[in-house]
Design a protein around this motif. Structure first.
Motif, short mmCIF file in Angstrom:
data_model
loop_
_atom_site.label_atom_id
_atom_site.label_comp_id
_atom_site.label_asym_id
_atom_site.label_seq_id
_atom_site.Cartn_x
_atom_site.Cartn_y
_atom_site.Cartn_z
N ILE B 477 -33.05 -20.81 -45.22
CA ILE B 477 -31.76 -20.72 -45.90
C ILE B 477 -31.93 -21.42 -47.24
CG2 ILE B 477 -29.30 -21.27 -45.77
CD1 ILE B 477 -29.94 -21.62 -42.62
N GLY B 478 -31.97 -20.64 -48.28
CA GLY B 478 -32.23 -21.17 -49.63
C GLY B 478 -30.92 -21.46 -50.34
N VAL B 661 -30.92 -15.92 -47.62
CA VAL B 661 -31.38 -16.00 -46.23
C VAL B 661 -32.62 -15.12 -46.11
CG1 VAL B 661 -30.78 -15.72 -43.81
CG2 VAL B 661 -29.01 -16.30 -45.49
N MET B 662 -33.71 -15.74 -45.75
CA MET B 662 -35.00 -15.06 -45.81
C MET B 662 -35.78 -15.25 -44.52
SD MET B 662 -38.09 -15.92 -48.49
CE MET B 662 -37.25 -15.50 -50.00
N GLU B 663 -36.42 -14.16 -44.10
CA GLU B 663 -37.34 -14.25 -42.98
C GLU B 663 -38.75 -14.33 -43.54
OE1 GLU B 663 -36.73 -13.05 -39.49
OE2 GLU B 663 -34.63 -12.40 -39.66
N ILE B 664 -39.54 -15.25 -43.02
CA ILE B 664 -40.94 -15.23 -43.44
C ILE B 664 -41.85 -15.11 -42.23
CG2 ILE B 664 -40.36 -16.70 -45.44
CD1 ILE B 664 -42.23 -18.78 -44.17
N VAL B 673 -35.86 -10.56 -47.48
CA VAL B 673 -34.59 -11.21 -47.80
C VAL B 673 -33.50 -10.49 -46.99
CG1 VAL B 673 -32.88 -11.71 -49.58
CG2 VAL B 673 -35.33 -11.89 -50.09
N ARG B 674 -32.89 -11.22 -46.09
CA ARG B 674 -31.90 -10.60 -45.20
C ARG B 674 -30.53 -10.58 -45.85
NH1 ARG B 674 -30.96 -13.43 -39.52
NH2 ARG B 674 -29.12 -14.34 -40.50
N GLN B 675 -30.26 -11.60 -46.64
CA GLN B 675 -28.95 -11.71 -47.25
C GLN B 675 -29.11 -12.51 -48.54
OE1 GLN B 675 -26.24 -13.92 -44.78
NE2 GLN B 675 -24.45 -13.48 -46.04
N PHE B 676 -28.40 -12.07 -49.58
CA PHE B 676 -28.36 -12.90 -50.78
C PHE B 676 -26.92 -12.90 -51.28
CE2 PHE B 676 -28.84 -14.93 -54.70
CZ PHE B 676 -30.08 -15.54 -54.74
N TYR B 677 -26.35 -14.08 -51.29
CA TYR B 677 -24.97 -14.24 -51.75
C TYR B 677 -24.99 -14.99 -53.07
CZ TYR B 677 -20.27 -16.26 -52.03
OH TYR B 677 -19.03 -16.65 -52.46
#
Lengths: 284, 805, 164
Positions: B477-478, B661-664, B673-677
């Motif tokens: 979670i960035g 929100v990123m899966e690595i 990248v699953r989600q970018f807000y």
């Protein structure tokens, strides 16, 4: 990025193309889709005083499925492979691999013949052809001969094809069993960081035959015979897969480039192979 | 007529003014292939120039033999430094107070450096001739590491007097350019020494490149009959180019016309003055015919301005409860072979000292050492205000590392330290006055939008599943809350080559009630022709569809400093609003006369002036414009025009809250990248559609930079990433879907409250993507690992944490 | 310089006969000789797609095709897709959905999309992203490009249905 000047030839049949190759010797190169050669010419890393365009030679075209034998003319494009219903039915791994080559425009021009004959270890088709145990058909001044794909690649850009020969087609038996082409790359348009072609046949819960080939992990494509053997007789469980990976890793020799150090590629190759095996097994 | 008067909402809507998602007027030509970019320009008799470039990063040039090239049919000239020297043009000043070779003068200092300029009938002959120029080099020791440069016995810049001051003060080593400091060093060090908790880290922001899709180029055309030089080029600051061209060439400025036609993206790459421009101009003067120079992609990546390359050593101090007490930073800045950074003169490290970010930090210190190496010159603000993205990356990484040190949630740590809304205008420890902000509101909105608590719970589940061997993918979670500083001037602080950083707008209202506005800026895709007309529509009540906006021709546009550093809306946008208000003031007098009332008895109402208290008595702006040109009005000059030169009182401080929100995949280093807000607050929003487009684009450039894009060199100084195979530009396939959101905190000092937005998503996006990678591996002990986070580097980080068994 | 050869190209329905060196790239012939400047040069190594044209029935990157190879071919560029009075639905959609900013990639992008929609008239978002992956854009982040292509597909399909 401007290429040096050259003479252009567009022979209408194979004998005419071969005659031009004879006439100009080392000064001549044949061009199919050109998406490997033209960038090299533009960078002036390839000097080609005589360019022989194969596009008008109908004999180099076409996909034929004759019983269990599949033949692809050298000038068949990646896009044609992707769109061909028969191939999708009889050898789905071809479409799966072709979709991972470059991008739509490049696939519209890029050909099977160019991809396999060029000897670029980054190309995907050579590895796939190892896996399929394909035969490459070449014709030269002395006539035609067949070269097993597994004996074609000597080192980067160096192949068993003589300079005065033209690769006319590739053929292979329609694979049976489960197939998968798995490729890790940085982005669309990139060569593989690691790629694996896997074909498995299955009887009950046992693997009865396996063929495994790897791309861009050595200066030639690698047919990892021992890796395949490690799966035969097993249920492709964890231990067998690890054995296959270990055997594969003994056969490859990756070198460092912008995609990462050799150690990383070796590791990634193992993961990619495991994925390909799992997918092929699930389809077997 | 009153019965036909549309209601006020309709009248407002018809203007398509501020706040309207107006479709872009530029698009008709671009979608039909009728854009006019530099390489589309073709003048009669035009020649083509091409460079011989150095294959070496550091070498002495022993000899240059141009005879074979000159003998080639179609070659008109081959210029070398010797040819430029009598004109004093073999070197040129840089924007940073240094000088730069136009053509190699005795030695070369980076791979790709310009050595000779071939001028030929077409680009094919020019390319052939380049191959025929024989240059004899003697290789010298190459230095690509700035730390090594400061220790080395090798002097890169032999042209500089040892021991003499540079443009920014003393140089302590032959390869040292400057030390620039801000803040209270001793007080900061005392706070750090006494702090409960100190987080310390070296944060490297790697070298990258703006890489607009159109490369740099120009067409220079010397008209010897009239003594006029016209230069069409990819210039983000055409007026500055005109002045510089005049100073360098000795041609009077009124005899030089600089035109920026359509520009295919700039992102900072097209701010600087490059040897190609100088050589094309000289070649045109020498030959008397137009000369075109357009670089290819490899040349663009190798030789025109890079960005970043900052080694940022940081220390951040806090109480054990998480209240930040001080920030210390030392930067080793690799400027390459010549100091050609594009920064305002007083700020050799740009606005890097915005690095206290969104946080109320009582004391801080920044020191920046500029260093020469054998790399390309540059140091431009790649889709950011000067060095602001480096600053934002630095503080947003330091906050994350401090959170680890404190064992605190990084979102909570931010919230605890944000500057509060009631603290604005806020004076930062490093000397900035933040104009406005409401960080807590933005932050809470963002955390709620993504269900932050839910994400943390999911992350914990994922870690547990990973430990059980059920997955090989981790969730990161960035978080980022960034504050930008954009819109340079004010003139008292900011100049480029002595030219104050104001900007301008000139408006002419036509008799039938349409208008043309000309500005000192230049669009490179931002849609100025659309949005500046909207500002004006709201200010003067003429529909945006009836307002032409023109930029980029120095013969017609008012002087301005150009478009970069998100300065167009804060500065030229303000000039536009104020010029509009001058128009309105005059229109008010005309309306009052026409309505036979006192000036003070009419008021502006959307698209007209009405008599106060009697809205049925009015004159529309169209009627007023007609009268301005057709009627004698006592005491009022005919015509309806205005000019405004705007010197902003302060910069603007856009901010935003981004969550990635990123899966690595720990085994291959692949990411998804699953989600970018993205929540942006850019003050008043002129065109929401354009803002959203800017955010999408900036985030994608941030994705590229964070996840793989770099200009990498080997130890010999060879560029390893010179084509788009290796220089990472994501395609539609690698680019995620973005969710945009906003709050709106107007700038109190900007005439319409707007702050600028084009660069925010890059400034905030890079730390958001990077923090996501770090956050995924944080539960396993990762503190910091350098960008870019390409597959193998993520893999290496996971490997070093023992995640590969 | 090698000797020039006679080349015939049909571009946007107009037949051109011209003399060109074999090494001349199709993009240069279009731009320099025929003044068709819609297709642009972005990378020159067949990665960016700014030079995309339709040759016969396939999308190609004209920076990586020699004019000699194209001899005899029929080529469509952005200039051939629509007219100011009758825009192609993609041209409309890109404006409507803000599918462009600096405009430099746009001719290649729209030309590629036109061919994509011929090959796959009703693509999913994923298929658009994959099918457009040979074209780079530095400004838009693709989100609105994808939206534009999907919208144009819907328009074209609705028009087809209405006609049937």
């Amino acid at each position: 990025m401007i290429p040096a000047a050259f003479e252009y030839h567009r022979p209408g049949d194979l004998p005419a193309a071969l005659a031009l190759l004879q006439e100009h010797g080392d000064d001549a190169r044949v061009i199919a889709g050109g998406h490997s050669l033209i960038p090299m010419m533009k960078l002036r890393m390839a000097e080609v005083p005589h360019l022989i365009d194969l596009q008008a030679i109908d004999a180099l075209r076409g996909i034929t499925i004759d019983g269990h034998r599949i033949t692809l003319g050298a000038m068949v494009t990646q896009a044609e492979i992707i769109a061909h219903a028969g191939l999708t039915t009889h050898a789905p791994i071809l479409r799966e691999a072709a979709l991972q080559i470059a991008d739509p425009q490049v696939r519209a021009m890029g050909t099977v013949g160019g991809n396999v004959a060029n000897g670029d270890p980054g190309n995907d088709m050579p590895g796939l052809m190892q896996c399929l145990n394909a035969t490459f058909h070449v014709t030269g001044p002395a006539g035609s001969r067949d070269i097993p794909a597994r004996e074609f690649y000597e080192s980067a850009y160096l192949t068993a094809r003589e300079d005065d020969e033209i690769l006319t087609a590739v053929s292979f038996d329609a694979p049976t069993g489960g197939q998968a082409y798995e490729k890790q790359k940085r982005k669309i348009g990139d060569y593989a960081t690691a790629a694996a072609a896997v074909i498995l046949t299955r009887l009950g819960d046992r693997c009865t035959a396996a063929s495994i080939a790897m791309t861009n992990l050595s200066d030639t494509p690698i047919w990892a015979e021992a890796a395949g053997e490690a799966l035969v007789g097993t249920a492709c469980g964890e231990d067998a897969v690890i054995a296959a990976i270990t055997a594969m890793q003994a056969a490859i020799d990756p070198s460092e480039d912008n995609r990462g150090p050799a150690e990383f590629k070796r590791h990634a190759a193992g993961i990619i192979l495991a994925r390909a095996i799992a997918r092929a097994w699930s389809r077997a | 007529m009153n019965d036909l008067t549309p209601d006020r909402d309709d009248r407002t809507a018809k203007l398509k003014g501020i706040g309207c998602a107006r479709k872009r007027v530029e698009d008709a030509r671009f979608t039909q292939g009728k854009g006019n970019y530099v390489d589309d320009i073709k003048l009669p008799g035009m020649l083509f120039g091409d460079f011989v470039r150095s294959p070496y990063a550091h070498a002495r040039v022993k000899s240059i033999d141009t005879s074979a090239a000159m003998a080639l049919d179609g070659v008109v000239a081959v210029l070398t430094a010797k040819d430029l020297e009598p004109l004093g043009l073999h070197w040129m000043p840089t924007l940073a107070g240094d000088k730069q070779m136009v053509l190699a003068d005795g030695k070369v200092l980076f791979q790709g450096q310009e050595v000779a300029f071939v001028v030929a009938r077409d680009r094919y002959i020019a390319a052939d001739a380049v191959e025929l120029v024989e240059v004899e080099y003697e290789e010298l020791t190459v230095i690509t590491d700035p730390f090594e440069a400061l220790q080395s016995d090798v002097t890169l810049r032999e042209d500089l007097t040892p021991g003499a001051d540079g443009a920014h003060g003393p140089r302590r080593h032959p390869n040292h350019i400057f030390l620039w400091e801000e803040g209270d060093k001793s007080a900061t060090e005392e706070v750090i020494a006494a702090a409960d908790v100190v987080a310390e880290e070296m944060i490297y922001y790697h070298r990258t490149h703006p890489c607009p899709l159109e490369t740099c180029g120009c067409v220079a055309s010397m008209d010897k009959v009239n003594g006029k030089l016209t230069v069409y080029g990819t210039f983000q600051a055409p007026h500055v180019v005109r002045t510089v061209a005049s100073l360098l060439s000795g041609i009077d400025e009124h005899n030089i016309r600089v035109v920026s036609p359509d520009i295919g993206g700039g992102f900072g790459n097209k701010v600087g003055v490059y040897p190609g421009y100088v050589c094309a101009i000289v070649a045109s003067i020498v030959t008397g015919v137009p000369v075109k120079w357009v670089e290819d992609r490899m040349e663009n990546l190798m030789a025109t301005a890079f960005a970043r390359d900052y080694w940022m050593k940081g220390k951040i101090a806090a109480t054990k409860d998480g209240k930040i007490t001080g920030l210390w930073c030392h930067v080793t800045a690799d400027h390459g072979a010549f100091d050609a950074c594009a920064d305002p003169t007083k700020f050799p490290a740009g606005f890097f000292h915005i690095c206290t970010g969104s946080y109320d930090i009582p004391v801080a210190y920044v020191g920046v050492d500029g260093v020469y190496t054998n790399k390309a010159p540059g140091g431009v603000a790649y889709r950011c205000s000067f060095r602001v993205t480096e600053a934002a990356y630095f503080i947003e990484r330091m906050i994350e590392i401090l959170a680890i040190e404190l064992g605190m949630d990084a979102a909570e740590l931010r919230r605890l330290n944000f500057i509060r809304a009631d603290q604005f205008p806020y004076q930062s420890a490093l000397g900035w006055e933040y104009d406005s902000g409401d960080y807590h509101t933005a932050w809470d909105k963002a955390l709620k939008a993504v269900d932050y608590a839910g994400l943390r719970a999911e992350q914990a589940d994922r870690v547990a599943a990973f430990k059980r061997g059920e997955t090989r993918k981790l969730l990161g979670i960035g978080l980022t809350h960034f504050t930008e500083i954009v819109g340079a001037g004010p003139v008292k602080n900011c100049d480029i080559l002595g030219m104050g950083m104001f900007d301008s707008c000139e408006i002419r209202i036509h008799p039938t009630g349409s208008a043309i506005a000309r500005l000192g800026t230049i669009s490179q895709g931002q849609g100025h022709a659309t949005t500046f007309a909207q500002i004006l529509a709201s200010e003067i009540g003429i529909p945006a569809d009836k307002i032409t906006v023109e930029e980029g021709d120095t013969d017609t546009a008012p002087y301005g400093l150009g478009t970069y550093g998100s300065r167009s809306t804060p500065v030229a946008g303000a000039a536009t609003a104020l010029a509009g208000r001058k128009i309105r003031a005059k229109a008010q007098m005309i309306a009052a006369y026409l309505l036979e009332v006192h000036d003070d008895d009419v008021e502006f109402d959307i698209d007209r002036f009405v008599v106060k208290g009697a809205p049925e008595r009015f004159k529309t702006m169209a009627e007023i414009a007609y009268a301005a040109y057709h009627q004698a009005i006592p005491g009022v000059e005919p015509g309806l025009e205005a000019v405004s030169y705007y010197d902003p009182p302060n910069m603007t401080y856009p901010f935003g809250a981004y969550i990635c929100v990123m899966e690595i995949d720990v085994d291959t280093g692949e990411i998804a990248v699953r989600q970018f807000y993205a929540l942006d607050d850019c003050g008043t929003r002129i065109n929401p559609m354009v803002i959203e487009g800017q955010v999408h684009g900036g985030l994608t450039e941030a994705l590229a930079i964070a996840m793989g894009q770099e200009i990498a060199y080997d130890e010999m100084g060879n560029v390893k990433t010179g084509t788009l195979m290796d220089f990472f530009l994501p395609t539609a396939w690698e680019t995620p879907h973005y969710t945009t959101d906003h709050t709106e905190t107007p700038s109190p000092h900007h005439p319409i409250g707007a702050k600028g937005v084009g660069e925010s998503p890059n400034v905030g996006g890079v730390p958001a993507f990077s923090n996501a990678v770090h956050d995924a591996l944080r539960p396993f002990g990762l503190r910091h690992t350098h960008m870019p986070h390409d597959h193998w580097r993520i893999w290496r980080a996971a490997h070093e944490l023992g995640l590969h068994g | 310089m090698s000797k020039k050869m006679q080349i015939t190209l049909t571009v946007n329905g107009t037949r051109h006969e011209l003399l060109a060196e074999p090494r001349e790239l199709l993009i240069h012939v279009l731009r320099e000789r025929l003044n068709i400047t819609g297709p642009h040069i972005g990378c020159e190594t067949s990665h960016c797609g700014a030079c995309t044209v339709i040759m016969g029935d396939r999308s190609v990157k004209s920076c990586t095709v020699f004019a000699a190879q194209a001899d005899g071919a029929s080529i469509t560029t952005i200039e051939g897709l629509g007219t100011p009075d009758a825009l192609h639905p993609l041209q409309e959609a890109f404006r409507e959905h803000h599918g462009l900013q600096c405009g430099f990639c746009t001719p290649g992008m729209i030309t590629r999309a036109a061919q994509l929609l011929k090959e796959n008239p009703d693509p999913t978002e994923e298929e658009v992203r994959f099918g457009m992956a040979g074209n780079l854009c530095r400004c838009t982040g693709y989100q609105n490009i994808v939206k534009s292509v999907l919208a144009a597909a819907a328009t074209i399909n609705a028009a087809k249905e209405a006609a049937e």
